[in-house]
Design an enzyme around this catalytic site. Structure first.
Site, PDB file in Angstrom:
ATOM      1  N   PRO A 266       1.037  -1.318  -0.456  1.00 15.47           N
ATOM      2  CA  PRO A 266       0.432   0.239   0.123  1.00 15.47           C
ATOM      3  C   PRO A 266       1.124   0.994  -0.066  1.00 15.47           C
ATOM      4  O   PRO A 266       1.767   1.661   0.940  1.00 15.47           O
ATOM      5  CB  PRO A 266      -1.253  -0.268   1.037  1.00 15.47           C
ATOM      6  N   GLU A 267       0.642   1.721  -0.737  1.00 17.84           N
ATOM      7  CA  GLU A 267       0.777   3.376  -0.646  1.00 17.84           C
ATOM      8  C   GLU A 267      -0.260   4.005  -1.589  1.00 17.84           C
ATOM      9  O   GLU A 267      -1.507   3.439  -1.251  1.00 17.84           O
ATOM     10  CB  GLU A 267       2.224   3.903  -2.095  1.00 17.84           C
TER      11      GLU A 267
ATOM     12  N   LYS B 218      -1.040   7.770   3.884  1.00 20.80           N
ATOM     13  CA  LYS B 218      -1.189   5.854   3.844  1.00 20.80           C
ATOM     14  C   LYS B 218      -2.103   5.523   5.272  1.00 20.80           C
ATOM     15  O   LYS B 218      -1.935   4.300   5.682  1.00 20.80           O
ATOM     16  CB  LYS B 218       0.200   5.083   4.217  1.00 20.80           C
TER      17      LYS B 218
ATOM     18  N   ARG C  30      15.881   1.329   0.005  1.00 15.17           N
ATOM     19  CA  ARG C  30      15.199   0.989  -0.129  1.00 15.17           C
ATOM     20  C   ARG C  30      15.924  -0.073  -1.543  1.00 15.17           C
ATOM     21  O   ARG C  30      16.463   0.971  -2.618  1.00 15.17           O
ATOM     22  CB  ARG C  30      13.680   1.080  -0.597  1.00 15.17           C
TER      23      ARG C  30
END
Length: 264
Positions: free
Chosen positions: A2-3, A59, A254
């Site tokens: 989820p973004e 978010k 990341r």
DNA sequence: CGAGATGTTCGGCT
DNA sequence: AAGCCGAACATCTC
């Protein structure tokens, strides 16, 4: 997953229970997802309350119930919301289920990096009210982006895009998409970006958020065919602009992918 | 079997 | 001393 846009998609999953009363609650209250909240109180207060509405910002999601009850949800890395039939039997990772007469509203999260907050009061919780303006809002200006980049001059721009107080709702794939469109190499330090490049970052951040909200958030469909998105997932991805083989490295902790030719 | 996954937070180092 | 970086969180999948 989820973004920003995925969060908006999952928020709507619970619309199945709008204007209906909660009859029963099943909750794995001991899990870390619920840290800092009184889940005993949630289980006691929710039955009899009606789901009145919800909103997604960045978010986060906030669900509003009658009796001045509120539920904040963050999906973490693997959280999902969905609706099931009313006789639904919760599985191992279904950490919160709100049962109604005609359906069951389910929160699932195997990795449990998400978070659920219970709030009681006439007003929404302070953490919600304090969220920064959306990237798509008029308050999100090029000046704001420029000031942030200057303050974080020694930070890689990829890492900067993941700072939620500055780019609320932007996550790993959206950050790579924004940088590709702005033609900025992800490892560039924020302090080295010209005013024009900061403006490009601002512009593309808005474009990517709006584009994702118009596709992913509506029906979980993919973004448009010409987006970097499609190539970034493939181990053998190529730049949609010039066909160069994409580079991969860890930036800002990341996995980051970019085109070594057009991103400089 | 090991590595990595669309997120956040904390502790240690500079 | 603010700010940056890596590790940790817990589980599943490739």
């Amino acid at each position: 997953m989820p973004e920003l846009a995925e969060v908006e998609y999952y928020r709507k999953e619970w619309d199945a229970g709008l204007r209906r009363t909660i009859t029963r609650v099943a909750v794995h209250a001991e899990k870390r997802l619920f840290r800092g909240g009184d889940m005993t109180r949630l289980a006691a207060q929710m039955p009899g309350a009606k789901l009145l509405g919800s909103e997604a910002r960045a978010k986060q999601m906030l669900f509003r119930f009658s009796r001045d009850l509120w539920l904040g949800v963050h999906l973490g890395m693997t959280g999902k919301l969905r609706a099931e039939p009313p006789d639904f039997a919760p599985g191992r990772h279904d950490h919160l289920v709100l049962f109604q007469k005609s359906c069951a509203l389910v929160f699932t999260d195997p990795r449990m990096f998400g978070r659920v907050l219970f709030h009681e009061g006439r007003q929404p919780p302070a953490w919600w009210t304090a969220l920064p303006p959306a990237v798509t809002a008029p308050e999100f200006t090029p000046e704001l982006v420029r000031a942030f980049l200057q303050k974080r001059a020694r930070l890689a721009v990829k890492a900067a895009l993941l700072v939620q107080s500055a780019f609320p709702g932007v996550g790993n794939w959206m950050a790579d998409e924004i940088l590709w469109r702005a033609k900025i190499v992800p490892g560039a330090l924020c302090g080295t970006l010209t005013k024009a490049r900061a403006a490009a970052l601002w512009r593309e951040a808005r474009e990517v958020c709006n584009g994702a909200l118009a596709t992913v958030a509506v029906d979980f469909s993919d973004p448009p065919d010409d987006w970097f998105y499609h190539e970034r997932w493939s181990p053998d991805g190529h730049c949609p602009r010039d066909g160069s083989a994409l580079r991969t490295a860890t930036i800002g902790g990341r996995t980051t992918r970019w085109c070594p030719r057009c991103q400089r």
